[in-house]
Design an enzyme around this catalytic site. Structure first.
Site, PDB file in Angstrom:
ATOM      1  N   GLU A   6     -22.428 -16.699  -3.446  1.00  0.00           N
ATOM      2  CA  GLU A   6     -21.446 -17.739  -3.822  1.00  0.00           C
ATOM      3  C   GLU A   6     -22.064 -19.082  -4.612  1.00  0.00           C
ATOM      4  O   GLU A   6     -21.127 -19.423  -5.668  1.00  0.00           O
ATOM      5  CB  GLU A   6     -20.863 -18.444  -2.515  1.00  0.00           C
ATOM      6  N   HIS A  17     -17.122 -21.245   1.094  1.00  0.00           N
ATOM      7  CA  HIS A  17     -17.324 -20.432   2.277  1.00  0.00           C
ATOM      8  C   HIS A  17     -18.348 -20.502   2.916  1.00  0.00           C
ATOM      9  O   HIS A  17     -18.655 -20.642   4.334  1.00  0.00           O
ATOM     10  CB  HIS A  17     -17.068 -19.071   1.662  1.00  0.00           C
ATOM     11  N   HIS A  22     -18.435 -20.740  12.329  1.00  0.00           N
ATOM     12  CA  HIS A  22     -17.529 -19.689  11.510  1.00  0.00           C
ATOM     13  C   HIS A  22     -16.263 -19.341  12.404  1.00  0.00           C
ATOM     14  O   HIS A  22     -16.397 -18.626  13.292  1.00  0.00           O
ATOM     15  CB  HIS A  22     -18.105 -18.481  10.881  1.00  0.00           C
TER      16      HIS A  22
END
Length: 563
Positions: free
Chosen positions: A465, A454, A490
Protein backbone atom coordinates in the site's frame (compact mmCIF):
# COMPACT_ATOMS: atom_id res chain seq x y z
CA UNK A 1 -18.08 9.56 -45.99
CA UNK A 2 -18.87 7.58 -49.10
CA UNK A 3 -22.54 7.56 -50.01
CA UNK A 4 -22.57 3.81 -50.32
CA UNK A 5 -21.63 3.42 -46.66
CA UNK A 6 -24.74 5.17 -45.37
CA UNK A 7 -27.12 2.79 -43.61
CA UNK A 8 -30.38 2.16 -45.47
CA UNK A 9 -32.70 3.09 -42.54
CA UNK A 10 -30.85 6.41 -42.20
CA UNK A 11 -31.30 7.17 -45.88
CA UNK A 12 -34.97 6.23 -45.71
CA UNK A 13 -35.46 8.65 -42.87
CA UNK A 14 -33.57 11.36 -44.71
CA UNK A 15 -35.73 11.01 -47.81
CA UNK A 16 -38.89 11.13 -45.73
CA UNK A 17 -37.73 14.24 -43.89
CA UNK A 18 -36.66 16.11 -47.01
CA UNK A 19 -39.68 15.22 -49.17
CA UNK A 20 -42.46 15.80 -46.62
CA UNK A 21 -43.63 18.94 -48.49
CA UNK A 22 -46.65 19.98 -50.53
CA UNK A 23 -47.10 21.97 -53.71
CA UNK A 24 -48.74 25.36 -53.85
CA UNK A 25 -51.67 24.39 -56.03
CA UNK A 26 -54.42 21.84 -56.04
CA UNK A 27 -52.91 18.40 -56.23
CA UNK A 28 -54.14 14.91 -56.02
CA UNK A 29 -52.45 12.43 -53.73
CA UNK A 30 -51.09 9.03 -54.58
CA UNK A 31 -51.14 6.02 -52.32
CA UNK A 32 -48.15 6.01 -49.96
CA UNK A 33 -46.39 3.02 -48.50
CA UNK A 34 -48.42 3.00 -45.29
CA UNK A 35 -51.64 4.77 -46.29
CA UNK A 36 -54.78 3.22 -47.72
CA UNK A 37 -55.68 3.33 -51.40
CA UNK A 38 -58.46 5.88 -50.83
CA UNK A 39 -57.93 9.28 -52.39
CA UNK A 40 -57.50 12.20 -50.04
CA UNK A 41 -59.05 15.65 -50.39
CA UNK A 42 -57.20 18.29 -52.31
CA UNK A 43 -54.59 19.95 -50.19
CA UNK A 44 -54.64 23.64 -49.39
CA UNK A 45 -51.94 25.86 -50.76
CA UNK A 46 -49.08 26.67 -48.39
CA UNK A 47 -47.02 29.81 -48.10
CA UNK A 48 -43.91 29.26 -50.12
CA UNK A 49 -40.40 30.41 -49.40
CA UNK A 50 -38.87 32.96 -51.82
CA UNK A 51 -38.11 31.26 -55.08
CA UNK A 52 -34.38 30.91 -55.32
CA UNK A 53 -34.35 27.39 -56.52
CA UNK A 54 -31.35 27.81 -58.73
CA UNK A 55 -29.22 27.58 -55.59
CA UNK A 56 -31.31 24.90 -53.86
CA UNK A 57 -29.49 21.88 -55.24
CA UNK A 58 -26.13 23.21 -54.14
CA UNK A 59 -27.44 24.22 -50.72
CA UNK A 60 -29.16 20.90 -50.23
CA UNK A 61 -26.11 18.92 -51.23
CA UNK A 62 -23.94 21.02 -48.93
CA UNK A 63 -26.33 20.51 -46.01
CA UNK A 64 -26.62 16.82 -46.72
CA UNK A 65 -22.86 16.34 -46.91
CA UNK A 66 -22.35 18.21 -43.66
CA UNK A 67 -24.98 16.06 -42.00
CA UNK A 68 -23.41 12.88 -43.27
CA UNK A 69 -20.00 13.98 -42.01
CA UNK A 70 -21.42 14.15 -38.48
CA UNK A 71 -22.59 11.28 -36.34
CA UNK A 72 -26.03 12.25 -35.06
CA UNK A 73 -29.62 12.25 -36.20
CA UNK A 74 -29.87 15.82 -34.92
CA UNK A 75 -27.32 16.84 -37.54
CA UNK A 76 -29.46 15.40 -40.31
CA UNK A 77 -32.57 17.11 -38.99
CA UNK A 78 -30.95 20.50 -38.76
CA UNK A 79 -29.43 20.15 -42.22
CA UNK A 80 -32.44 18.79 -44.09
CA UNK A 81 -35.52 20.25 -42.48
CA UNK A 82 -34.36 23.81 -43.05
CA UNK A 83 -35.34 23.44 -46.75
CA UNK A 84 -38.83 23.53 -48.25
CA UNK A 85 -38.51 23.03 -52.03
CA UNK A 86 -40.68 25.07 -54.37
CA UNK A 87 -42.35 24.09 -57.65
CA UNK A 88 -39.33 24.89 -59.77
CA UNK A 89 -37.35 22.32 -57.79
CA UNK A 90 -39.78 19.54 -58.64
CA UNK A 91 -39.42 20.27 -62.35
CA UNK A 92 -35.63 20.27 -62.03
CA UNK A 93 -33.25 17.40 -61.49
CA UNK A 94 -33.90 17.56 -57.76
CA UNK A 95 -31.89 15.04 -55.81
CA UNK A 96 -30.17 13.86 -58.95
CA UNK A 97 -27.72 16.69 -58.35
CA UNK A 98 -26.24 14.66 -55.52
CA UNK A 99 -23.99 12.90 -57.96
CA UNK A 100 -23.74 11.24 -61.31
CA UNK A 101 -25.75 8.32 -60.06
CA UNK A 102 -28.32 10.47 -58.25
CA UNK A 103 -30.21 8.53 -55.63
CA UNK A 104 -28.57 5.31 -56.66
CA UNK A 105 -25.34 6.51 -55.14
CA UNK A 106 -27.13 7.59 -51.95
CA UNK A 107 -28.77 4.21 -51.51
CA UNK A 108 -25.63 2.30 -52.38
CA UNK A 109 -26.92 0.86 -55.66
CA UNK A 110 -24.22 -0.05 -58.12
CA UNK A 111 -26.53 -0.05 -61.14
CA UNK A 112 -28.50 2.64 -62.88
CA UNK A 113 -31.78 0.75 -62.54
CA UNK A 114 -34.28 2.16 -60.08
CA UNK A 115 -35.79 -0.17 -57.58
CA UNK A 116 -39.36 -0.21 -56.28
CA UNK A 117 -38.67 2.18 -53.43
CA UNK A 118 -36.94 4.66 -55.73
CA UNK A 119 -39.81 4.61 -58.26
CA UNK A 120 -42.29 5.39 -55.51
CA UNK A 121 -40.02 8.12 -54.25
CA UNK A 122 -39.73 9.78 -57.67
CA UNK A 123 -43.48 9.59 -58.21
CA UNK A 124 -44.20 11.22 -54.91
CA UNK A 125 -41.50 13.80 -55.37
CA UNK A 126 -42.71 15.00 -58.76
CA UNK A 127 -46.30 15.26 -57.55
CA UNK A 128 -45.30 17.22 -54.44
CA UNK A 129 -47.12 14.71 -52.23
CA UNK A 130 -46.40 14.21 -48.56
CA UNK A 131 -44.71 10.84 -48.52
CA UNK A 132 -45.05 8.38 -45.65
CA UNK A 133 -41.99 6.18 -45.20
CA UNK A 134 -41.55 3.31 -42.77
CA UNK A 135 -38.94 4.32 -40.25
CA UNK A 136 -37.40 1.19 -38.84
CA UNK A 137 -35.91 1.37 -35.38
CA UNK A 138 -38.18 3.08 -32.86
CA UNK A 139 -35.04 4.16 -31.06
CA UNK A 140 -33.96 6.30 -34.03
CA UNK A 141 -37.42 7.82 -34.27
CA UNK A 142 -37.84 8.78 -30.64
CA UNK A 143 -34.31 9.25 -29.35
CA UNK A 144 -33.85 12.73 -27.95
CA UNK A 145 -31.00 14.29 -26.10
CA UNK A 146 -31.67 14.22 -22.36
CA UNK A 147 -31.49 17.59 -20.65
CA UNK A 148 -28.33 17.99 -18.62
CA UNK A 149 -29.00 17.94 -14.90
CA UNK A 150 -26.66 18.86 -12.12
CA UNK A 151 -25.41 15.87 -10.14
CA UNK A 152 -26.85 15.58 -6.65
CA UNK A 153 -24.22 16.24 -3.99
CA UNK A 154 -23.78 13.98 -0.97
CA UNK A 155 -22.82 15.22 2.48
CA UNK A 156 -22.16 13.69 5.90
CA UNK A 157 -24.63 14.95 8.49
CA UNK A 158 -24.17 12.39 11.27
CA UNK A 159 -21.86 9.61 12.45
CA UNK A 160 -21.22 7.22 15.29
CA UNK A 161 -18.88 4.45 16.37
CA UNK A 162 -18.71 1.51 18.72
CA UNK A 163 -15.01 0.91 19.29
CA UNK A 164 -12.30 -0.16 21.74
CA UNK A 165 -11.66 3.57 22.30
CA UNK A 166 -15.23 4.63 23.04
CA UNK A 167 -18.76 4.61 21.71
CA UNK A 168 -19.06 8.31 20.92
CA UNK A 169 -17.40 9.78 17.83
CA UNK A 170 -15.88 12.72 19.74
CA UNK A 171 -14.58 10.58 22.61
CA UNK A 172 -13.23 8.11 20.09
CA UNK A 173 -11.37 10.75 18.11
CA UNK A 174 -9.98 12.55 21.15
CA UNK A 175 -8.46 9.25 22.28
CA UNK A 176 -6.92 8.80 18.84
CA UNK A 177 -5.44 12.30 18.95
CA UNK A 178 -3.87 11.52 22.33
CA UNK A 179 -2.35 8.28 21.00
CA UNK A 180 -4.29 6.02 23.37
CA UNK A 181 -4.18 2.32 22.52
CA UNK A 182 -7.32 0.19 22.74
CA UNK A 183 -5.43 -3.11 22.47
CA UNK A 184 -5.47 -5.36 25.56
CA UNK A 185 -5.67 -8.96 26.70
CA UNK A 186 -8.82 -10.78 25.62
CA UNK A 187 -11.23 -11.32 28.53
CA UNK A 188 -14.35 -12.63 26.76
CA UNK A 189 -13.15 -16.24 26.95
CA UNK A 190 -10.18 -18.29 28.08
CA UNK A 191 -7.63 -18.04 25.30
CA UNK A 192 -4.57 -19.45 27.06
CA UNK A 193 -4.36 -22.25 24.49
CA UNK A 194 -3.93 -19.77 21.61
CA UNK A 195 -0.61 -18.26 20.51
CA UNK A 196 -2.43 -14.90 20.26
CA UNK A 197 -4.24 -13.70 23.37
CA UNK A 198 -4.68 -9.98 22.64
CA UNK A 199 -7.14 -7.91 20.66
CA UNK A 200 -9.08 -4.68 20.27
CA UNK A 201 -11.80 -5.97 22.57
CA UNK A 202 -14.75 -3.86 23.70
CA UNK A 203 -14.82 -4.28 27.47
CA UNK A 204 -18.15 -2.65 28.26
CA UNK A 205 -21.15 -1.99 26.09
CA UNK A 206 -24.82 -1.31 26.76
CA UNK A 207 -27.80 -1.29 24.43
CA UNK A 208 -30.10 0.38 26.98
CA UNK A 209 -32.34 2.87 25.24
CA UNK A 210 -31.26 1.73 21.78
CA UNK A 211 -32.28 -1.93 21.38
CA UNK A 212 -35.33 -3.68 22.85
CA UNK A 213 -34.38 -6.15 25.62
CA UNK A 214 -36.05 -9.09 23.85
CA UNK A 215 -33.64 -8.63 20.95
CA UNK A 216 -30.55 -7.69 22.92
CA UNK A 217 -30.66 -11.09 24.66
CA UNK A 218 -30.75 -13.06 21.39
CA UNK A 219 -28.93 -11.00 18.80
CA UNK A 220 -25.32 -11.43 17.85
CA UNK A 221 -22.99 -8.65 18.97
CA UNK A 222 -22.36 -7.48 15.43
CA UNK A 223 -26.09 -6.67 15.14
CA UNK A 224 -26.22 -4.98 18.53
CA UNK A 225 -23.23 -2.81 17.63
CA UNK A 226 -24.81 -1.98 14.27
CA UNK A 227 -28.24 -1.04 15.64
CA UNK A 228 -26.77 1.07 18.41
CA UNK A 229 -24.31 2.90 16.16
CA UNK A 230 -27.00 3.44 13.53
CA UNK A 231 -29.43 5.05 15.95
CA UNK A 232 -26.69 7.17 17.51
CA UNK A 233 -25.72 8.40 14.03
CA UNK A 234 -29.34 9.48 13.50
CA UNK A 235 -29.31 11.35 16.80
CA UNK A 236 -25.98 12.93 15.88
CA UNK A 237 -27.51 14.08 12.60
CA UNK A 238 -30.50 15.71 14.28
CA UNK A 239 -33.04 13.18 12.97
CA UNK A 240 -35.53 13.60 15.79
CA UNK A 241 -39.04 12.13 16.01
CA UNK A 242 -40.44 15.33 14.53
CA UNK A 243 -38.04 15.16 11.60
CA UNK A 244 -38.89 11.49 11.09
CA UNK A 245 -42.56 12.45 10.63
CA UNK A 246 -41.66 14.92 7.88
CA UNK A 247 -39.17 12.99 5.77
CA UNK A 248 -40.14 10.64 2.96
CA UNK A 249 -39.35 7.21 4.42
CA UNK A 250 -39.55 5.63 0.98
CA UNK A 251 -36.38 7.57 0.15
CA UNK A 252 -34.48 6.63 3.31
CA UNK A 253 -32.31 3.51 3.27
CA UNK A 254 -29.90 1.41 5.29
CA UNK A 255 -26.76 -0.22 3.91
CA UNK A 256 -24.56 -1.49 6.74
CA UNK A 257 -22.51 -4.59 6.00
CA UNK A 258 -20.47 -7.17 7.85
CA UNK A 259 -17.52 -9.30 6.85
CA UNK A 260 -18.20 -12.18 9.24
CA UNK A 261 -21.86 -11.89 10.25
CA UNK A 262 -23.29 -13.56 13.34
CA UNK A 263 -20.53 -16.07 14.06
CA UNK A 264 -21.34 -16.38 17.75
CA UNK A 265 -25.06 -17.04 17.14
CA UNK A 266 -24.17 -19.67 14.59
CA UNK A 267 -21.50 -21.23 16.81
CA UNK A 268 -23.93 -21.38 19.72
CA UNK A 269 -26.46 -23.10 17.47
CA UNK A 270 -23.92 -25.77 16.57
CA UNK A 271 -23.19 -26.38 20.25
CA UNK A 272 -26.93 -26.63 20.99
CA UNK A 273 -27.39 -29.05 18.13
CA UNK A 274 -24.94 -31.44 19.79
CA UNK A 275 -27.63 -31.88 22.45
CA UNK A 276 -30.78 -31.56 20.34
CA UNK A 277 -32.19 -29.37 17.61
CA UNK A 278 -34.86 -28.42 20.15
CA UNK A 279 -32.20 -26.52 22.08
CA UNK A 280 -31.32 -24.30 19.13
CA UNK A 281 -32.14 -20.58 19.07
CA UNK A 282 -35.08 -20.23 16.61
CA UNK A 283 -33.46 -17.03 15.37
CA UNK A 284 -30.04 -18.59 14.76
CA UNK A 285 -30.34 -18.53 10.97
CA UNK A 286 -31.69 -14.98 10.42
CA UNK A 287 -29.47 -13.52 13.15
CA UNK A 288 -26.39 -15.09 11.59
CA UNK A 289 -26.90 -13.55 8.14
CA UNK A 290 -25.07 -10.34 7.30
CA UNK A 291 -28.13 -8.53 5.92
CA UNK A 292 -30.32 -8.86 8.99
CA UNK A 293 -28.77 -5.94 10.86
CA UNK A 294 -29.72 -3.48 8.10
CA UNK A 295 -33.14 -5.09 7.85
CA UNK A 296 -33.84 -4.87 11.60
CA UNK A 297 -32.75 -1.23 11.71
CA UNK A 298 -35.02 -0.38 8.78
CA UNK A 299 -37.94 -2.17 10.45
CA UNK A 300 -37.35 -0.19 13.62
CA UNK A 301 -37.25 3.12 11.72
CA UNK A 302 -39.88 2.34 9.10
CA UNK A 303 -37.44 3.20 6.32
CA UNK A 304 -38.54 1.68 3.03
CA UNK A 305 -35.73 2.78 0.71
CA UNK A 306 -32.69 0.76 -0.42
CA UNK A 307 -31.88 -1.88 2.17
CA UNK A 308 -29.31 -4.64 1.96
CA UNK A 309 -25.78 -5.50 3.06
CA UNK A 310 -22.47 -6.01 1.31
CA UNK A 311 -19.76 -8.39 2.43
CA UNK A 312 -16.35 -7.87 0.87
CA UNK A 313 -14.20 -8.92 3.82
CA UNK A 314 -12.28 -5.99 5.31
CA UNK A 315 -13.32 -3.65 2.48
CA UNK A 316 -17.01 -4.04 3.38
CA UNK A 317 -17.61 -0.60 4.91
CA UNK A 318 -16.20 1.37 2.00
CA UNK A 319 -18.29 -0.65 -0.45
CA UNK A 320 -21.39 0.18 1.61
CA UNK A 321 -20.51 3.88 1.84
CA UNK A 322 -19.90 4.30 -1.88
CA UNK A 323 -23.01 2.34 -2.90
CA UNK A 324 -25.11 4.39 -0.48
CA UNK A 325 -23.81 7.61 -2.00
CA UNK A 326 -24.65 6.29 -5.45
CA UNK A 327 -28.25 5.64 -4.37
CA UNK A 328 -28.48 9.28 -3.34
CA UNK A 329 -26.82 10.57 -6.50
CA UNK A 330 -29.24 8.58 -8.68
CA UNK A 331 -32.22 9.98 -6.78
CA UNK A 332 -33.20 6.63 -5.27
CA UNK A 333 -32.69 7.94 -1.74
CA UNK A 334 -32.30 11.23 0.12
CA UNK A 335 -30.84 9.75 3.32
CA UNK A 336 -28.72 6.62 3.83
CA UNK A 337 -27.30 5.05 6.98
CA UNK A 338 -24.18 3.20 5.91
CA UNK A 339 -21.06 1.53 7.28
CA UNK A 340 -20.05 -1.80 8.77
CA UNK A 341 -20.05 -3.90 11.92
CA UNK A 342 -18.18 -7.00 13.09
CA UNK A 343 -17.57 -8.95 16.26
CA UNK A 344 -15.69 -12.25 16.15
CA UNK A 345 -14.01 -12.10 19.54
CA UNK A 346 -14.85 -15.76 20.17
CA UNK A 347 -12.72 -18.93 20.02
CA UNK A 348 -13.64 -19.83 16.43
CA UNK A 349 -12.92 -16.28 15.25
CA UNK A 350 -9.57 -16.00 16.97
CA UNK A 351 -8.62 -19.55 16.02
CA UNK A 352 -9.47 -18.99 12.38
CA UNK A 353 -7.14 -16.02 12.01
CA UNK A 354 -4.43 -17.76 14.03
CA UNK A 355 -4.65 -20.63 11.56
CA UNK A 356 -4.11 -18.10 8.74
CA UNK A 357 -0.94 -16.97 10.53
CA UNK A 358 -2.21 -13.42 10.21
CA UNK A 359 -2.22 -12.25 13.86
CA UNK A 360 0.43 -10.61 16.01
CA UNK A 361 1.73 -12.70 18.91
CA UNK A 362 3.12 -9.81 20.94
CA UNK A 363 1.13 -10.90 23.99
CA UNK A 364 3.55 -9.49 26.57
CA UNK A 365 3.03 -5.90 25.39
CA UNK A 366 -0.46 -5.57 23.84
CA UNK A 367 -0.38 -1.79 23.30
CA UNK A 368 2.77 -2.20 21.17
CA UNK A 369 1.44 -5.05 19.05
CA UNK A 370 -0.18 -3.08 16.22
CA UNK A 371 2.66 -1.21 14.51
CA UNK A 372 2.04 -0.37 10.85
CA UNK A 373 5.18 0.21 8.72
CA UNK A 374 7.49 -0.69 11.62
CA UNK A 375 10.17 -3.23 10.76
CA UNK A 376 9.27 -5.32 13.85
CA UNK A 377 5.56 -5.78 13.03
CA UNK A 378 4.42 -9.39 13.14
CA UNK A 379 0.79 -9.34 12.02
CA UNK A 380 -2.45 -7.49 12.65
CA UNK A 381 -4.43 -7.31 15.88
CA UNK A 382 -8.06 -8.37 15.63
CA UNK A 383 -10.63 -5.85 16.89
CA UNK A 384 -14.39 -5.45 17.03
CA UNK A 385 -16.90 -2.65 16.69
CA UNK A 386 -19.06 -0.69 14.28
CA UNK A 387 -19.03 2.56 12.37
CA UNK A 388 -22.01 4.28 10.76
CA UNK A 389 -22.25 7.44 8.65
CA UNK A 390 -25.43 9.36 7.92
CA UNK A 391 -25.19 10.40 4.26
CA UNK A 392 -27.68 12.90 2.91
CA UNK A 393 -28.44 14.75 -0.29
CA UNK A 394 -27.18 18.32 0.09
CA UNK A 395 -30.40 20.22 -0.60
CA UNK A 396 -32.36 17.84 1.62
CA UNK A 397 -29.88 18.46 4.44
CA UNK A 398 -29.98 22.23 3.98
CA UNK A 399 -33.76 22.28 3.90
CA UNK A 400 -34.02 20.66 7.33
CA UNK A 401 -31.18 22.78 8.74
CA UNK A 402 -28.77 19.90 9.32
CA UNK A 403 -25.17 20.43 10.40
CA UNK A 404 -22.89 19.36 7.56
CA UNK A 405 -19.67 17.73 8.74
CA UNK A 406 -18.07 17.06 5.34
CA UNK A 407 -18.85 16.33 1.73
CA UNK A 408 -18.52 12.89 0.18
CA UNK A 409 -16.74 13.29 -3.15
CA UNK A 410 -16.73 9.72 -4.48
CA UNK A 411 -14.67 6.56 -4.60
CA UNK A 412 -13.91 3.36 -6.45
CA UNK A 413 -13.57 -0.43 -6.22
CA UNK A 414 -11.16 -2.80 -7.96
CA UNK A 415 -10.01 -6.38 -7.60
CA UNK A 416 -6.42 -7.66 -7.56
CA UNK A 417 -7.53 -10.94 -9.19
CA UNK A 418 -4.33 -12.41 -7.81
CA UNK A 419 -4.56 -14.27 -4.47
CA UNK A 420 -7.05 -14.94 -1.65
CA UNK A 421 -5.05 -13.24 1.09
CA UNK A 422 -1.87 -11.78 -0.42
CA UNK A 423 -1.82 -8.38 -2.16
CA UNK A 424 -0.72 -8.09 -5.76
CA UNK A 425 3.12 -7.90 -5.86
CA UNK A 426 3.27 -4.60 -7.76
CA UNK A 427 0.16 -3.09 -6.16
CA UNK A 428 -1.60 -2.79 -9.52
CA UNK A 429 -5.10 -3.20 -8.07
CA UNK A 430 -4.55 -0.59 -5.37
CA UNK A 431 -3.07 1.92 -7.82
CA UNK A 432 -5.94 1.39 -10.23
CA UNK A 433 -8.46 1.82 -7.41
CA UNK A 434 -6.95 5.13 -6.25
CA UNK A 435 -6.67 6.49 -9.79
CA UNK A 436 -10.27 5.55 -10.57
CA UNK A 437 -11.45 7.14 -7.33
CA UNK A 438 -9.69 10.40 -8.20
CA UNK A 439 -11.11 10.39 -11.72
CA UNK A 440 -14.63 9.57 -10.58
CA UNK A 441 -14.51 12.33 -7.95
CA UNK A 442 -12.90 14.92 -10.21
CA UNK A 443 -10.07 15.39 -7.72
CA UNK A 444 -6.45 16.06 -8.67
CA UNK A 445 -3.60 14.24 -6.95
CA UNK A 446 -2.28 17.52 -5.58
CA UNK A 447 -5.51 18.21 -3.70
CA UNK A 448 -5.26 15.05 -1.58
CA UNK A 449 -3.20 15.98 1.46
CA UNK A 450 -4.43 13.42 4.00
CA UNK A 451 -4.70 9.64 3.70
CA UNK A 452 -6.07 7.28 6.32
CA UNK A 453 -4.31 4.16 5.12
CA UNK A 454 -5.53 0.57 5.36
CA UNK A 455 -2.13 -0.35 6.91
CA UNK A 456 -2.96 -3.34 9.12
CA UNK A 457 0.55 -4.06 10.44
CA UNK A 458 1.16 -7.06 8.17
CA UNK A 459 4.53 -7.69 6.56
CA UNK A 460 3.39 -7.64 2.93
CA UNK A 461 0.30 -5.45 3.01
CA UNK A 462 1.81 -2.33 4.59
CA UNK A 463 4.61 -2.00 2.04
CA UNK A 464 2.43 -2.74 -0.99
CA UNK A 465 0.00 0.00 0.00
CA UNK A 466 2.81 2.42 0.86
CA UNK A 467 4.44 1.94 -2.55
CA UNK A 468 1.09 2.45 -4.25
CA UNK A 469 0.61 5.71 -2.36
CA UNK A 470 4.08 6.86 -3.39
CA UNK A 471 3.27 5.99 -6.99
CA UNK A 472 0.07 8.05 -6.90
CA UNK A 473 0.98 10.92 -4.57
CA UNK A 474 4.76 10.86 -4.16
CA UNK A 475 5.18 14.33 -5.64
CA UNK A 476 2.87 15.96 -3.10
CA UNK A 477 5.00 17.56 -0.35
CA UNK A 478 1.93 18.32 1.80
CA UNK A 479 0.75 14.71 2.02
CA UNK A 480 0.30 13.19 5.49
CA UNK A 481 -0.46 9.50 6.07
CA UNK A 482 -1.57 7.65 9.21
CA UNK A 483 -3.19 4.40 10.30
CA UNK A 484 -6.03 4.29 12.81
CA UNK A 485 -5.35 0.56 13.26
CA UNK A 486 -2.17 1.33 15.20
CA UNK A 487 -4.46 2.14 18.14
CA UNK A 488 -7.65 0.07 17.74
CA UNK A 489 -6.47 -2.91 15.71
CA UNK A 490 -8.29 -4.25 12.67
CA UNK A 491 -12.09 -4.10 13.00
CA UNK A 492 -12.54 -6.27 9.88
CA UNK A 493 -15.76 -5.29 8.07
CA UNK A 494 -16.23 -2.28 10.35
CA UNK A 495 -12.71 -0.91 9.77
CA UNK A 496 -13.52 1.29 6.77
CA UNK A 497 -16.48 3.02 8.42
CA UNK A 498 -14.65 3.67 11.69
CA UNK A 499 -11.71 5.06 9.72
CA UNK A 500 -14.07 7.16 7.59
CA UNK A 501 -15.32 8.69 10.84
CA UNK A 502 -11.69 9.45 11.74
CA UNK A 503 -11.18 11.10 8.34
CA UNK A 504 -14.30 13.25 8.73
CA UNK A 505 -13.22 14.19 12.25
CA UNK A 506 -9.84 15.28 10.87
CA UNK A 507 -11.68 17.58 8.46
CA UNK A 508 -13.88 18.95 11.25
CA UNK A 509 -11.18 19.51 13.84
CA UNK A 510 -8.14 20.36 11.74
CA UNK A 511 -6.11 17.73 13.64
CA UNK A 512 -4.83 14.38 12.40
CA UNK A 513 -4.01 11.59 14.82
CA UNK A 514 -0.52 10.08 15.26
CA UNK A 515 0.93 6.75 14.18
CA UNK A 516 1.91 5.00 17.39
CA UNK A 517 4.54 2.27 17.66
CA UNK A 518 6.37 3.41 14.52
CA UNK A 519 9.78 3.17 16.15
CA UNK A 520 11.90 1.61 13.39
CA UNK A 521 10.42 2.28 9.94
CA UNK A 522 10.74 -0.54 7.43
CA UNK A 523 13.34 -0.23 4.70
CA UNK A 524 12.12 2.02 1.92
CA UNK A 525 9.54 3.81 4.07
CA UNK A 526 9.99 7.59 4.06
CA UNK A 527 8.80 8.88 7.42
CA UNK A 528 8.44 12.38 5.96
CA UNK A 529 5.05 11.31 4.61
CA UNK A 530 3.95 9.53 7.79
CA UNK A 531 2.49 11.30 10.80
CA UNK A 532 4.79 11.00 13.81
CA UNK A 533 4.04 9.89 17.39
CA UNK A 534 2.13 13.10 18.14
CA UNK A 535 -1.00 14.61 16.60
CA UNK A 536 -0.45 17.23 13.92
CA UNK A 537 -2.35 20.28 12.79
CA UNK A 538 -3.54 20.00 9.18
CA UNK A 539 -5.98 21.95 7.04
CA UNK A 540 -7.40 18.99 5.15
CA UNK A 541 -8.23 19.72 1.51
CA UNK A 542 -9.25 16.20 0.49
CA UNK A 543 -9.05 13.10 2.67
CA UNK A 544 -8.72 9.63 1.16
CA UNK A 545 -9.49 6.45 3.11
CA UNK A 546 -8.40 3.02 1.85
CA UNK A 547 -9.78 -0.41 2.75
CA UNK A 548 -8.68 -3.73 1.28
CA UNK A 549 -10.00 -7.21 1.95
CA UNK A 550 -9.32 -10.92 1.51
CA UNK A 551 -10.15 -11.88 -2.04
CA UNK A 552 -8.26 -8.92 -3.48
CA UNK A 553 -11.04 -6.38 -2.86
CA UNK A 554 -9.77 -2.79 -3.01
CA UNK A 555 -11.73 0.32 -2.13
CA UNK A 556 -11.01 4.03 -1.80
CA UNK A 557 -13.36 6.82 -0.72
CA UNK A 558 -12.81 10.58 -0.59
CA UNK A 559 -14.14 13.30 1.70
CA UNK A 560 -13.59 17.05 1.73
CA UNK A 561 -14.73 20.10 3.71
CA UNK A 562 -18.17 21.25 2.60
CA UNK A 563 -18.00 24.53 0.70
Amino acid sequence: MAASSVASPLCTWLVAACMSVTCDGDCSTRPSMLSSSKRRPKCAARRRLPSKCSSFSADFQKGLNSAFSGSSIQGLMSSCLAFEPCDEYYSSKGLSSLGSNGLSSLFGSKTGTTNRRQRRFHGAAHSGETMAVAVQPTEERTKQKKPTTRQRRVVVTGMSVVSPLGHDSDVFYNNLLEGVSGISEIEAFDCTQFPTRIGGEIKSFSTDGWVAPKFSRRMDKFMLYMLTAGKKALADGGITEDVMKQIDKAKCGVLIGSAMGGMKVFNDAIEALRVSYKKMNPFCVPFATTNMGSAMLAMDLGWMGPNYSISTACATSNFCILNSANHIIRGEADIMLCGGSDSVMIPIGLGGFVACRALSQRNSDPTKASRPWDINRDGFVMGEGAGVLLLEELEHAKKRGATIFAEFLGGSFTCDAYHMTEPHPDGAGVILCIEKALAQSGVSREDVNYINAHATSTLAGDLKEYNALIHCFGQNPELRVNSTKSMIGHLLGAAGAVEAVAAVQAIRTGWIHPNINLENPDEGVDTKLLVGPKKERLDVKVALSNSFGFGGHNSSVLFAPYK
